[in-house]
Design a protein around this motif. Structure first.
Motif, PDB file in Angstrom:
ATOM      1  N   SER A 152       0.854  -1.198   0.000  1.00 35.43           N
ATOM      2  CA  SER A 152       0.000   0.000   0.000  1.00 35.43           C
ATOM      3  C   SER A 152       0.884   1.239   0.000  1.00 35.43           C
ATOM      4  O   SER A 152       2.038   1.184   0.439  1.00 35.43           O
ATOM      5  CB  SER A 152      -0.907   0.009   1.237  1.00 35.43           C
ATOM      6  OG  SER A 152      -0.120   0.169   2.390  1.00 35.43           O
ATOM      7  N   ASP A 153       0.339   2.344  -0.521  1.00 37.17           N
ATOM      8  CA  ASP A 153       1.053   3.630  -0.539  1.00 37.17           C
ATOM      9  C   ASP A 153       2.454   3.462  -1.158  1.00 37.17           C
ATOM     10  O   ASP A 153       3.439   4.026  -0.672  1.00 37.17           O
ATOM     11  CB  ASP A 153       1.156   4.151   0.914  1.00 37.17           C
ATOM     12  CG  ASP A 153       1.379   5.655   0.967  1.00 37.17           C
ATOM     13  OD1 ASP A 153       1.312   6.301  -0.098  1.00 37.17           O
ATOM     14  OD2 ASP A 153       1.643   6.160   2.070  1.00 37.17           O
ATOM     15  N   GLY A 154       2.507   2.647  -2.245  1.00 37.61           N
ATOM     16  CA  GLY A 154       3.784   2.196  -2.789  1.00 37.61           C
ATOM     17  C   GLY A 154       4.723   3.299  -3.232  1.00 37.61           C
ATOM     18  O   GLY A 154       5.904   3.269  -2.899  1.00 37.61           O
ATOM     19  N   ARG A 155       4.188   4.279  -3.987  1.00 37.44           N
ATOM     20  CA  ARG A 155       5.056   5.297  -4.559  1.00 37.44           C
ATOM     21  C   ARG A 155       5.783   6.081  -3.462  1.00 37.44           C
ATOM     22  O   ARG A 155       6.993   6.267  -3.506  1.00 37.44           O
ATOM     23  CB  ARG A 155       4.203   6.228  -5.408  1.00 37.44           C
ATOM     24  CG  ARG A 155       4.939   6.852  -6.522  1.00 37.44           C
ATOM     25  CD  ARG A 155       4.023   7.669  -7.408  1.00 37.44           C
ATOM     26  NE  ARG A 155       4.846   8.705  -7.990  1.00 37.44           N
ATOM     27  CZ  ARG A 155       5.139   9.828  -7.375  1.00 37.44           C
ATOM     28  NH1 ARG A 155       4.674  10.088  -6.177  1.00 37.44           N
ATOM     29  NH2 ARG A 155       5.927  10.701  -7.957  1.00 37.44           N
ATOM     30  N   ARG A 156       5.014   6.519  -2.477  1.00 38.69           N
ATOM     31  CA  ARG A 156       5.597   7.327  -1.398  1.00 38.69           C
ATOM     32  C   ARG A 156       6.643   6.512  -0.617  1.00 38.69           C
ATOM     33  O   ARG A 156       7.743   6.966  -0.347  1.00 38.69           O
ATOM     34  CB  ARG A 156       4.493   7.816  -0.452  1.00 38.69           C
ATOM     35  CG  ARG A 156       4.985   8.816   0.586  1.00 38.69           C
ATOM     36  CD  ARG A 156       3.924   9.109   1.629  1.00 38.69           C
ATOM     37  NE  ARG A 156       3.551   7.941   2.417  1.00 38.69           N
ATOM     38  CZ  ARG A 156       4.290   7.441   3.411  1.00 38.69           C
ATOM     39  NH1 ARG A 156       5.442   7.979   3.732  1.00 38.69           N
ATOM     40  NH2 ARG A 156       3.871   6.375   4.075  1.00 38.69           N
ATOM     41  N   ARG A 157       6.280   5.271  -0.287  1.00 36.67           N
ATOM     42  CA  ARG A 157       7.201   4.440   0.497  1.00 36.67           C
ATOM     43  C   ARG A 157       8.463   4.108  -0.287  1.00 36.67           C
ATOM     44  O   ARG A 157       9.568   4.076   0.263  1.00 36.67           O
ATOM     45  CB  ARG A 157       6.516   3.138   0.913  1.00 36.67           C
ATOM     46  CG  ARG A 157       5.474   3.321   2.001  1.00 36.67           C
ATOM     47  CD  ARG A 157       4.733   2.006   2.214  1.00 36.67           C
ATOM     48  NE  ARG A 157       3.530   2.222   2.969  1.00 36.67           N
ATOM     49  CZ  ARG A 157       3.362   1.853   4.236  1.00 36.67           C
ATOM     50  NH1 ARG A 157       4.327   1.233   4.869  1.00 36.67           N
ATOM     51  NH2 ARG A 157       2.234   2.080   4.851  1.00 36.67           N
ATOM     52  N   ALA A 158       8.288   3.828  -1.588  1.00 37.48           N
ATOM     53  CA  ALA A 158       9.457   3.468  -2.414  1.00 37.48           C
ATOM     54  C   ALA A 158      10.412   4.655  -2.534  1.00 37.48           C
ATOM     55  O   ALA A 158      11.633   4.494  -2.433  1.00 37.48           O
ATOM     56  CB  ALA A 158       8.999   3.002  -3.792  1.00 37.48           C
ATOM     57  N   LEU A 159       9.845   5.847  -2.739  1.00 36.85           N
ATOM     58  CA  LEU A 159      10.701   7.045  -2.852  1.00 36.85           C
ATOM     59  C   LEU A 159      11.442   7.292  -1.543  1.00 36.85           C
ATOM     60  O   LEU A 159      12.631   7.634  -1.538  1.00 36.85           O
ATOM     61  CB  LEU A 159       9.851   8.273  -3.217  1.00 36.85           C
ATOM     62  CG  LEU A 159       9.408   8.323  -4.677  1.00 36.85           C
ATOM     63  CD1 LEU A 159       8.373   9.433  -4.887  1.00 36.85           C
ATOM     64  CD2 LEU A 159      10.594   8.529  -5.610  1.00 36.85           C
TER      65      LEU A 159
END
Ligand code: CTP
Length: 224
Positions: A152-159
């Motif tokens: 979940s919330d992949g983009r934010r966590r990955a960045l």
């Protein structure tokens, strides 16, 4: 479009899960099959690069031309990685490293306790080193591509992971990629670039990731 170096690169690729033993016959691990990392290793060799593949316990054939180092635990992977990364140009960190390991590895089998049926037992865990962050701190001119598995919330966590671990870019995928032949990957880079590769074979994604690594390795620091 930047020119891509014709220079053969020295690339380190990690793949597969790590396994953290509780006793001689039991361990903590995860669903990673190693397919993504092995596909990247095959794609990199096909492009003429020198590849050291550091693999956790997987059932996969070594791609021709790849130097493979087998490891079991996160700490073993870290030791092999530190050594292989020294002379390398870049690292692609596709392994699914276990974040925790049992505080103690028992010499003999952990015996079942007799007691009431609802007796609870617990296992003490300690944190494993973060391999990517460890080599990221001292990467110098070398380039690093991380992976992020998010539900979940992949983009934010990955960045956030890319910055915290000092990677140059990060390949974001979801749990459906585990042990599968196809995957959907969003590649996020420090310059804000974002590319989606939806429902492609791991071999197709691997080719693109190797090209991205080539670009990174020829661009001056600060432009990644
Ligand atoms: N990684 C690592 N060492 C660890 C854990 C992860 O080097 N102990 C690397 C992975 O190989 C991957 C990246 O860090 O390239 C992100 O891994 P991921 O499992 O998505 O994130 P974690 O840092 O473990 O965080 P969390 O599990 O809380 O999402």
């Amino acid at each position: 479009m930047k020119a891509v170096s014709k220079r053969a690169l020295n690339l380190v690729i990690t793949a597969g899960p790590t396994r953290e033993y509780i006793d001689p016959v039991r361990y903590l691990s995860n669903e990673s099959s190693g397919k993504m990392g092995f596909a990247i290793a095959a794609a990199a060799v096909a492009r003429g690069h020198k590849v050291t593949l550091i693999a956790g316990p997987v059932h996969l054939e070594t791609p021709a031309g790849v130097e493979r180092i087998d490891v079991v635990s996160a700490r073993e992977m870290l030791a092999a990685l530190k050594e292989a990364f020294l002379p390398a140009d870049g690292l692609i960190m596709a392994a699914a490293v276990a974040d925790y390991r049992p505080a103690r590895r028992l010499a003999g089998k952990w015996k079942k306790k007799s007691g009431p049926r609802d007796t609870r037992i617990s296992l003490d865990l300690v944190e494993n080193p973060d391999l990517l962050a460890t080599v990221g701190r001292r990467k110098g001119p070398r380039r690093i591509m991380g992976f992020a598995l998010e539900t979940s919330d992949g983009r934010r966590r990955a960045l956030e992971k890319m910055l915290r671990k000092n990677a140059d870019c990060i390949a974001l995928n979801g749990a459906s990629a585990l042990n599968a032949d196809r995957t959907s990957v969003t590649l996020l880079a420090r310059d804000g670039r974002e590319q989606l590769f939806a429902n492609q074979t791991k071999a197709q994604v691997a080719k693109v990731l190797v090209r991205v690594m080539e670009e990174l390795c020829v661009s001056p620091i600060g432009e990644a």
